[in-house]
Structure formats: C-alpha cells, structure tokens
Design an enzyme around this catalytic site. Structure first.
Site, PDB file in Angstrom:
ATOM      1  N   GLU A   1      30.006  35.566  42.460  1.00 18.93           N
ATOM      2  CA  GLU A   1      31.239  36.541  42.300  1.00 18.93           C
ATOM      3  C   GLU A   1      31.172  37.616  43.064  1.00 18.93           C
ATOM      4  O   GLU A   1      32.403  37.892  43.584  1.00 18.93           O
ATOM      5  CB  GLU A   1      31.193  37.016  40.724  1.00 18.93           C
ATOM      6  CG  GLU A   1      31.596  36.387  39.662  1.00 18.93           C
ATOM      7  CD  GLU A   1      32.870  35.642  39.701  1.00 18.93           C
ATOM      8  OE1 GLU A   1      33.791  36.084  40.221  1.00 18.93           O
ATOM      9  OE2 GLU A   1      33.285  34.759  38.737  1.00 18.93           O
TER      10      GLU A   1
ATOM     11  N   HIS B   1      42.481  34.133  40.713  1.00 21.63           N
ATOM     12  CA  HIS B   1      40.916  34.114  40.915  1.00 21.63           C
ATOM     13  C   HIS B   1      40.382  33.005  41.180  1.00 21.63           C
ATOM     14  O   HIS B   1      39.562  33.046  42.058  1.00 21.63           O
ATOM     15  CB  HIS B   1      40.482  35.132  39.747  1.00 21.63           C
ATOM     16  CG  HIS B   1      39.109  35.392  39.500  1.00 21.63           C
ATOM     17  ND1 HIS B   1      38.149  36.014  40.633  1.00 21.63           N
ATOM     18  CD2 HIS B   1      38.027  34.523  39.157  1.00 21.63           C
ATOM     19  CE1 HIS B   1      36.924  35.770  40.223  1.00 21.63           C
ATOM     20  NE2 HIS B   1      36.662  34.702  39.398  1.00 21.63           N
TER      21      HIS B   1
ATOM     22  N   SER C   1      39.108  37.557  45.470  1.00 25.31           N
ATOM     23  CA  SER C   1      40.333  37.732  45.023  1.00 25.31           C
ATOM     24  C   SER C   1      40.788  39.065  44.701  1.00 25.31           C
ATOM     25  O   SER C   1      41.512  39.452  43.808  1.00 25.31           O
ATOM     26  CB  SER C   1      40.246  36.920  43.750  1.00 25.31           C
ATOM     27  OG  SER C   1      39.201  37.410  42.856  1.00 25.31           O
TER      28      SER C   1
ATOM     29  N   HIS D   1      37.286  31.219  44.040  1.00 27.21           N
ATOM     30  CA  HIS D   1      36.149  30.293  43.762  1.00 27.21           C
ATOM     31  C   HIS D   1      36.243  28.745  44.629  1.00 27.21           C
ATOM     32  O   HIS D   1      35.433  28.300  45.110  1.00 27.21           O
ATOM     33  CB  HIS D   1      35.995  29.939  42.269  1.00 27.21           C
ATOM     34  CG  HIS D   1      35.430  30.946  41.635  1.00 27.21           C
ATOM     35  ND1 HIS D   1      34.196  31.385  41.647  1.00 27.21           N
ATOM     36  CD2 HIS D   1      35.888  31.689  40.469  1.00 27.21           C
ATOM     37  CE1 HIS D   1      33.861  32.225  40.788  1.00 27.21           C
ATOM     38  NE2 HIS D   1      34.985  32.506  40.134  1.00 27.21           N
TER      39      HIS D   1
HETATM   40  N1  H2B Z   1      34.260  31.497  32.111  1.00 26.40           N
HETATM   41  C1  H2B Z   1      35.192  31.374  32.929  1.00 26.40           C
HETATM   42  N2  H2B Z   1      36.339  30.691  32.403  1.00 26.40           N
HETATM   43  N3  H2B Z   1      35.358  31.946  34.188  1.00 26.40           N
HETATM   44  C2  H2B Z   1      34.170  32.419  34.767  1.00 26.40           C
HETATM   45  O1  H2B Z   1      34.343  32.669  36.108  1.00 26.40           O
HETATM   46  C3  H2B Z   1      33.081  32.577  33.799  1.00 26.40           C
HETATM   47  C4  H2B Z   1      33.253  32.519  32.466  1.00 26.40           C
HETATM   48  N4  H2B Z   1      31.936  33.257  34.487  1.00 26.40           N
HETATM   49  N5  H2B Z   1      32.169  32.677  31.769  1.00 26.40           N
HETATM   50  C5  H2B Z   1      30.841  33.424  33.846  1.00 26.40           C
HETATM   51  C6  H2B Z   1      31.209  33.450  32.244  1.00 26.40           C
HETATM   52  C7  H2B Z   1      29.818  34.395  34.341  1.00 26.40           C
HETATM   53  O2  H2B Z   1      30.475  35.650  34.099  1.00 26.40           O
HETATM   54  C8  H2B Z   1      28.675  34.299  34.066  1.00 26.40           C
HETATM   55  C9  H2B Z   1      27.845  32.928  34.224  1.00 26.40           C
HETATM   56  O3  H2B Z   1      28.411  34.793  32.541  1.00 26.40           O
HETATM   57 FE    FE Z   2      34.921  34.296  38.781  1.00 27.63          FE
END
Ligand code: H2B
Ligand code: FE
Length: 304
Positions: free
Chosen positions: A209, A164, A228, A169
C-alpha cells in the site's frame, strides 16, 4: 495448526467477512446521503458475490457519470507518474491501455496479469477481512472492488474502489519481482495467529500500500495508496511546508509504526532496496511464522 489453511481459493469467500462500509456508508463517506449511489453500489456488489473462481469476472456497464470520475482520476494521476512512480510501474502501466473514456473491465485486466505473472483478479463485495485478503495473495489472487468512488470528490475515497485497485495495485502485480513479494506476504499469512495477521496487515500496508523504493539517489513510489493518491504522491517526495515524512529501511521482524487511515498521509514510509531483497526478507519471516505456528510443508504443498 490452530488456524485453518484454505486448500483452494474457493474456500475463501468474497462476499462474507466484509469489513468497513458494506451498504451502510458511515456519515463521513461522500456517498452517505446519496440513495442512488448506494443502490448502484449494491447492484455491483451483488454481481461480484455471484462470481465463481475460474469463470470470467462479471461485466459492469459503467454509466457516463462513473466514466467521467474514472477519466478525471486517470488524467490527473497519469501526469504525476513520470516523476514519482518507480520504474517497474512505469514499465507495466502501458500494458493495460488505460483510457479516460472507458472504465476498464476487471476481466480484461485479469487476463493481462495472468499472462504476465499468473495472478488473477477476483471481484469482492468490499473491504475483505485481513486474513481472507492476505490468504488470497498465497493463491496469487488479488481481491478487487468493482464499484467506483462517489462523484462529488473524484480525487478522494475513504476506502478502496476500482480507481485505487486499477491505478495503484494492478500495474505493480504485472511485475514478476513485485508479484513474488506480494505472494510471500500471502504465504506468511497461512496458519498465522490473530496477532501475526495484524503484523502482516502492517507489513502489507508499508509495502503493497505505501511502499517506497530506492532508485539511485531518489525514492520512488510502488505502494498503491501513494500511486492512487494525488496528495500523497506530492507529500512523500516534497512534504508540506516545513514538514517532511520519515523514511526507514524495512525489517519484517521489527516493530512497524502505527498506520494512518483517515488522519492524513503517512508520517513514516519504509524503504525497499529492491523487490528481490524485500521478498527474501519476507520469506525468512514467513518461515519463522510457519515454524512457530507448526505449519508444515505438507500444509503448504496445496499451493503448488
Ligand atoms: N480488501 C479489499 N477489497 N481491498 C484491499 O485492498 C484490502 C482488503 N486490503 N482487505 C487489506 C484488507 C489490507 O488492508 C490488510 C491486509 O488488512
Ligand atoms: Fe489497496
């Protein structure tokens, strides 16, 4: 201001404040009954926790089974990108030389990003607390998991994993306009209240996302959760049966709809006209939050 603003990336922990699964996978995680998977995951997480910002990301020797999972995901998704991914993604994708027979090392990916946009990939022990994660974006740091999803169902994961992060990203973060947009969300999160952070989590969700962008008459994906996901790529453009998702323009000041985590794909997507336009709107929103929370330019000067 009431919430502490980190002065450097070292003040954000990549191993505490982990939400979600950690080592204790929930009963509906595909690796729940697999002790070897859980051990392996712990091993990779321990490496990540030892990482010091500024030092190279620890090297992980992925097993043939792990490499096979990566290879399957890459091969299947890559075929869909020309039809569904935005042009910025298609342009940056080739910079990373993804190959099905080798799981990329975060360090190598981070070096490409540093050259292109000045972003850094930092390994993290799991799903980070939203405030820490969002604050990281203000330091142009993307916290990334380093372990890989369970092999029983390569096209599914209930949480972020290296597939992912790297397929969703990382290519987008090599685009300067997108990277600036992500930075703006980080900026907005500095000194934000708990409620503001929740709204910013949704803003992050519906852009980084699950964002969709206009390309002429068409809608293309730039959100990592779409890029993804084999099923979500198909769904956002064609729907399923006679069901179709809803598309709306994004206003950072407006109410954002409930996020779908486990109950299937997003019902609503927010559409950007351009990353420049989106960044400008998010920066306005960041200024509004900073004023409201009494975050001064001195507080923010540490970022320069
Ligand atoms: N942590 C990690 N490791 N990857 C992410 O993509 C992620 C996260 N997204 N923590 C964040 C939270 C997102 O869902 C929002 C900002 O809470
Ligand atoms: Fe993500």
């Amino acid at each position: 201001s009431s919430t502490r603003i980190p002065k450097s990336i070292n003040e954000i922990s990549n191993g505490e404040n982990i939400l979600g699964f950690g080592a204790n996978l929930s009963a509906d995680h595909p690796g729940y009954n697999d002790e070897e998977y859980k051990r392996r995951r712990m091993q990779i997480v321990e490496l990540a926790k030892q990482h010091v910002p500024g030092q190279p990301v620890p090297y992980v020797e992925y097993t043939p089974a792990e490499t096979a999972v990566w290879g399957e995901v890459l091969t299947k998704l890559e075929k869909l990108y020309p039809d569904f991914a935005c042009k910025q993604f298609l342009d940056t994708f080739s910079l990373f030389n993804f190959r099905p027979d080798r799981v990329p090392q975060l360090q190598d990916m981070s070096e490409v990003l540093q050259q292109r946009t000045g972003w850094t990939i930092r390994p993290v022990a799991g799903l980070l607390h939203p405030r820490d994660f969002l604050n990281g974006l203000a330091f142009r740091t993307f916290h990334s998991t380093q372990y890989i999803r369970h092999g029983s169902n390569p096209m599914y994961t209930p949480e972020p994993d290296i597939c992912h992060e790297l397929l969703g990203h990382v290519p987008m973060l090599a685009d300067p306009a997108f990277a600036d947009m992500a930075y703006s969300i980080g900026l907005a999160s500095l000194g934000a209240s708990k409620e503001d952070c929740w709204h910013l989590t949704k803003l992050y969700w519906y852009t980084v996302e699950f964002g969709v962008i206009k390309e002429g008459e068409q809608l293309k994906a730039f959100g990592a959760g779409i890029l993804s996901s084999f099923g979500e790529l198909e769904w956002f453009q064609h729907g399923k049966g006679d069901q179709r998702p809803v598309f709306e323009p994004l206003d950072p000041f407006g109410k954002l709809t409930k996020m779908s985590y486990k109950d299937g794909f997003q019902k609503k997507y927010y559409v950007a006209d351009s990353f420049e336009d989106l960044s400008a709107k998010i920066k306005e929103y960041a200024t509004y939050l900073h004023n409201k929370n009494k975050v001064t330019s001195l507080d923010l000067s540490i970022l320069q």
